[in-house]
Design a protein around this motif. Structure first.
Motif, short mmCIF file in Angstrom:
data_model
loop_
_atom_site.label_atom_id
_atom_site.label_comp_id
_atom_site.label_asym_id
_atom_site.label_seq_id
_atom_site.Cartn_x
_atom_site.Cartn_y
_atom_site.Cartn_z
N LEU A 175 3.70 6.51 3.60
CA LEU A 175 2.33 6.93 3.27
C LEU A 175 1.95 8.17 4.07
CD1 LEU A 175 0.48 3.48 3.13
CD2 LEU A 175 0.99 4.98 1.23
N THR A 229 14.80 2.76 2.71
CA THR A 229 14.52 3.09 1.31
C THR A 229 13.05 3.33 1.05
OG1 THR A 229 16.19 1.43 0.86
CG2 THR A 229 15.11 2.40 -1.02
N ALA A 230 12.21 2.38 1.52
CA ALA A 230 10.81 2.36 1.09
C ALA A 230 10.06 3.67 1.34
CB ALA A 230 10.09 1.19 1.76
N PRO A 278 20.61 4.72 -0.20
CA PRO A 278 19.89 3.47 -0.45
C PRO A 278 18.97 3.57 -1.66
CG PRO A 278 19.58 4.20 1.82
CD PRO A 278 20.31 5.28 1.13
N LEU A 284 10.94 6.31 -1.17
CA LEU A 284 10.44 6.12 -2.53
C LEU A 284 9.08 6.79 -2.68
CD1 LEU A 284 11.22 2.37 -3.29
CD2 LEU A 284 12.41 4.38 -4.11
N LEU A 285 8.27 6.66 -1.62
CA LEU A 285 6.90 7.16 -1.71
C LEU A 285 6.85 8.68 -1.73
CD1 LEU A 285 4.78 4.80 0.51
CD2 LEU A 285 5.57 4.55 -1.81
N PHE A 341 18.91 1.42 -5.12
CA PHE A 341 17.69 0.84 -5.71
C PHE A 341 17.56 1.26 -7.18
CE2 PHE A 341 13.08 1.42 -6.55
CZ PHE A 341 12.76 0.09 -6.64
N GLY A 351 19.68 3.57 6.31
CA GLY A 351 19.55 2.47 5.36
C GLY A 351 18.15 2.31 4.83
N PRO A 405 5.43 -0.81 10.20
CA PRO A 405 6.31 -0.97 9.04
C PRO A 405 6.72 0.39 8.48
CG PRO A 405 4.39 -2.37 8.82
CD PRO A 405 4.15 -1.52 10.01
N SER A 406 7.96 0.46 8.02
CA SER A 406 8.48 1.77 7.61
C SER A 406 7.69 2.35 6.45
CB SER A 406 9.95 1.64 7.24
OG SER A 406 10.10 0.78 6.16
N ILE A 407 7.13 1.49 5.62
CA ILE A 407 6.44 2.02 4.44
C ILE A 407 5.21 2.84 4.84
CG2 ILE A 407 4.96 0.00 4.02
CD1 ILE A 407 5.65 0.49 1.02
N ILE A 408 4.63 2.51 6.02
CA ILE A 408 3.48 3.27 6.50
C ILE A 408 3.89 4.72 6.76
CG2 ILE A 408 1.74 3.43 8.33
CD1 ILE A 408 1.19 1.03 6.78
N PHE A 409 5.13 4.90 7.24
CA PHE A 409 5.59 6.27 7.45
C PHE A 409 5.72 7.01 6.12
CE2 PHE A 409 6.90 4.34 11.42
CZ PHE A 409 6.54 5.31 12.33
#
Lengths: 461, 428
Positions: free
Chosen positions: B265, B354-355, B381, B358-359, B385, B352, B259-263
């Motif tokens: 982190l 975003t997540a 993006p 944000l981090l 948001f 595209g 998942p992109s959010i892991i990147f």
């Protein structure tokens, strides 16, 4: 002189070595008695690389660690009283000093930082000169040596090829490094978190309210880090609601496109589905929050459910399901098209209609592939962030009511890490623990799904 | 087939006819369900695009009010003694245009709050550009306040009770007078495409975020493209069959599904906390997204390299080319369309995303256009948001308008990828 200027000098030296060695190699006598191993440009490349690579590595290494070294030295030269406290304060202090040195800030706010500026500047200057000078020296020695050693029997081409192979192999190690980086950083921060919060409590606790745990000493007793509501919210939205939308629609779309649609129709419809996959998730999130969620609430209120929330699991989950449709449809497409044609033809030959063939032969035969695809889709859905951040809400409810607001692992990670907070608090660290869980679960799902799909493909090959 | 087992089947019997009919009905129903699924998906897309467009089209226009501005040096606080051109220019750029606008609006429109709080910025820029305006009186179209905007766009529901409309009756009356006098117009919102973020919805623009996106993508492309192609070449052409190669392959396949959010982190823990890089900077965002894009490029490049027929490789090797020459002179040129298609698709996904950004803090409010990869910036993006969280009414259409821009960019990137694939794809 800045490091960049030295890098330019290095490039010039490398080019010079290349030209000089190539010229020298061109002058080799070539006849039946004198064998030349490599063509002149390889001799040139060899010399250029010998000049460039060691010196370049030196400059690169300094570029990475240099700022830190200079900062430490500057701080150690400051009088004890004006040194900043370690941690965030030091970071801010150094940012100010660097801002002034690079000319972005007219002056620092702290007097101590202003004091540090000349020291920083002179330390940086002398280090840059030292490293740059060393690099140029290395380049001169390397280039010169290679040039001197340019001889007909030098296996320049083999050496250049070897170098290229090593560089390519190193590039391919980045993937391993990234994986390692993910695993190690998640593990490290999670262990830090679990040293403060009991892992059992994290995995089995049903209370999630990280906001209350402001002081570190409260955390252990407050029991605010029970992640079950988050896990449930993630499964509820990603694996249940989204799949209820995506599996029937995606599967039927794939069946229609592969079995029924004429190729001209397919040419129009398939790109449409692909566009659906290309829309950024933030757009889906905005759409879910702005249009779908209010519609769901109004609908619920109109049928008499007064408590409907404006942020609901249903809104987020169904939009996520729509987002996943193209994914399921393309996986099902692959699975259906790898069923051997003989099975289909056999069914037709027995007099079955298309739909009977699809329902009784193709889908059962392709089932492992489809299931694998669905698992991959679930892994994608539970890792999806923006839709749930924008439309599912932040309340950690443990509820099976799709009209209520629930929150997910990903939404909480964003929530926990985007406020202003100390990095070292249990609240921030818990985001890494959540990330670790997410990583492990998606990894398992992916590995399992890929094995299923692979075994299924092999079965028909 | 009139015989089935021992019983003789009469296909012409009513019973059998009905049965066949039922089966055909079921067949048609199934087919219609399939078509229905496709239509639902497609109409959702149409509905999404329609909603975004109808919400966002207004974001490209804004209300402007006509003001007769007297650029009086006394009001602006510019001394006549600033005779040298340079001194005059600095004096103008430092002058306070707010009182000038406020008094003009008060006198001519009856209410200074009808003009946007930031309208003076554009007026100042105009004077900086042309200092000869000082001392003259000009009719200038200035940006209107948000309530003028929604009135001019007809977004006020006059069926509601006056106190629920969101605009006061006095403002409505003022607006009607202005319209009769021809002092209000809806003009193309040039600021939306040329300015950065602002707290005032009527002044907020996407240029800053667009530049941030471009800088971030430049870093992403610059890192992931060479590394990705090199990895693919190594795995396809050099890698021996051993444990290490297996680990590399498994890593790449898994990274593609993380998942992109892991990147995000990873970026936070490694780039920001360990290496101490600048928060909110495009360089960190670019690095993070590069790691995310890398597997996409590797996988598509490998497919492209694999599809190059072995005869090309053998022929080149046969006439004495080295491995590197085979790769650089033959394999990569032939595989390039496939590699580029994969790169564009990977890049459009990163664009595209975003997540993860944000981090790593790319959600900061940035009101300047970033000038370098180490300056705080935001990307398109994330800007969407951020605006979607704003309560101001004007931000709804700004958000949708920004989405329109983002989708246009993404769709044209995908179109280029499809074009490349169709134009250069060779079947061997």
């Amino acid at each position: 002189m800045s490091l960049g200027a030295f890098a330019l000098v290095l490039l010039a030296l490398a080019t010079l070595s290349y030209v000089a060695a190539r010229a020298r190699a061109r002058a080799f006598k070539v006849d039946s008695h004198h064998h030349v191993h490599s063509r002149p440009s390889y001799h040139g490349l060899r010399a250029g690389l010998t000049a460039l690579v060691p010196a370049g590595l030196l400059i690169l290494a300094w570029g990475i660690v240099g700022d830190g070294v200079v900062a430490e030295q500057t701080l150690s030269q400051l009088p004890e009283a004006s040194r900043p406290a370690p941690g965030l304060d030091k970071q801010a202090f150094l940012n100010e000093v660097r801002g002034v040195v690079s000319g972005e800030l007219p002056a620092a706010f702290r007097p101590a930082a202003n004091e540090a500026v000349p020291i920083y500047r002179s330390t940086q200057q002398s280090w840059t000169l030292l490293i740059g000078g060393l690099a140029v020296l290395l380049a001169l020695i390397g280039g010169g040596y290679a040039w001197l050693r340019t001889a007909p029997d030098v296996r320049a081409r083999t050496q250049v090829e070897m170098f290229a192979t090593v560089v390519l192999a190193l590039a391919s190690l980045i993937a391993i490094l990234t994986t390692l980086g993910i695993v190690l950083s998640l593990l490290y921060e999670s262990l830090e978190f679990f040293s403060r919060v009991n892992p059992l409590e994290f995995i089995f606790g049903t209370q999630w309210s990280p906001q209350t745990a402001i002081r570190a000493d409260q955390v252990g007793s407050s029991g605010a880090f029970g992640a079950v509501p988050l896990f449930w919210g993630t499964i509820f939205i990603g694996a249940i609601i989204a799949m209820l939308v995506a599996i029937p629609l995606g599967l039927m779309a794939a069946i229609y496109l592969t079995q029924y649609a004429r190729s001209s129709t397919r040419k129009i419809l398939k790109p449409l589905l692909e566009i659906l996959a290309g829309v950024p998730t933030v757009v889906y999130g905005y759409f879910a929050a702005l249009t779908v969620a209010p519609a769901v609430r109004d609908l619920a209120i109109s049928v008499g459910i007064e408590s409907a929330s404006s942020e609901s699991a249903l809104a987020a989950g169904s939009v996520m399901g729509i987002m996943i449709i193209p994914f399921i449809s393309s996986m099902a497409d692959d699975a259906l098209s790898s069923v051997p044609g003989a099975m289909r033809d056999g069914s037709f030959a027995l007099g079955a209609t298309s739909s009977e063939t699809i329902k009784r032969v193709l889908v059962p035969a392709a089932l492992p592939g489809i299931v694998g695809g669905v698992l991959l889709a679930i892994s994608r859905a539970i890792g999806e962030t923006m839709i749930v951040v924008m439309a599912a809400g932040q309340a950690a409810n443990l509820t099976a009511n799709p009209l209520e607001s629930v929150t997910t692992v990903t939404a909480q990670i964003v929530q926990l890490l985007t406020g202003d907070q100390e990095f070292d608090s249990a609240k921030t660290l818990s985001a890494f623990a959540l990330g670790l869980v997410l990583f492990i679960v998606t990894l398992m799902l992916n590995i399992y799904a890929l094995t299923v799909v692979k075994r299924y493909r092999e079965a028909y090959e | 087939m009139s015989q089935s087992g021992t019983r003789k089947l009469d296909w012409q019997s009513k019973e059998m006819q009905a049965r066949v009919r039922r089966r055909y009905v079921r067949e048609r129903r199934f087919r219609r369900v399939g078509l229905g699924a496709v239509i639902i998906a497609a109409s959702f897309l149409a509905f999404l695009l329609f909603t975004i467009t109808s919400n966002g089209i207004g974001g490209f226009r804004r209300a402007e009010l006509a003001l007769d501005l007297n650029y009086d040096p006394a009001i602006l606080g510019i001394q006549a003694s600033d005779s040298s051109e340079e001194a005059a220019a600095t004096a103008v750029s430092r002058a306070d245009f707010r009182p000038l606008l406020a008094s003009a609006a008060q006198a001519q429109l009856g209410d200074s709050s009808l003009v946007s709080e930031g309208a003076w910025l554009a007026v100042r820029d105009q004077v900086v550009e042309d200092p000869s305006l000082i001392g003259t009186t000009q009719r200038v179209w200035v940006v209107g306040a948000p309530n003028m905007d929604i009135l001019a766009k007809g977004q006020v529901d006059f069926d509601l009770a006056p106190d629920r409309r969101g605009v006061s009756t006095a403002t409505v009356a003022a607006y009607r007078t202005l319209r009769e006098e021809g002092r209000i117009r809806l003009a193309f919102n040039s600021g939306f495409l040329t300015q950065a973020d602002s707290t005032n919805s009527e002044l907020a623009g996407i240029w800053g975020a667009l530049i941030g996106s471009i800088l971030t993508m430049a870093i992403t492309l610059g890192i992931s493209f060479p590394l990705g192609v090199m990895t693919a070449v190594y795995l396809e052409e050099y890698a021996p069959k051993n444990k290490l190669t297996d680990i590399i392959e498994v890593s790449i396949n898994n990274l593609a599904a993380v998942p992109s959010i892991i990147f995000g982190l990873l970026g936070l823990a490694v780039f920001l906390n360990t290496f101490g890089m600048q928060r909110s900077a495009p360089v960190v965002g670019g690095l993070t997204l590069a790691l995310m894009t890398l597997p996409v490029i590797v996988i598509s490049s490998r497919v492209a390299l694999k599809s190059v027929p072995p005869s090309i490789r053998d022929a080149a090797l046969g006439i004495g080319a080295s491995r590197l020459q085979v790769i650089l002179h033959h394999l990569i040129p032939v595989a390039l369309p496939g590699i580029l298609t994969g790169t564009i698709i990977g890049l459009s996904r990163a664009l595209g995303e975003t997540a993860p950004l944000l981090l790593i803090g790319m959600r900061a409010f940035v009101s300047d256009v970033p000038e370098g990869v180490t300056e705080p910036a935001t990307v398109l993006p994330v800007q969407i948001f951020l605006w979607s969280d704003e309560v101001g009414r004007g931000f709804v259409e700004k958000t949708s308008a920004a989405i329109m821009v983002l989708l246009t960019v993404l769709l044209s990137m995908n179109a280029v990828a499809i074009y490349l694939r169709n134009k250069f794809e060779r079947r061997w």
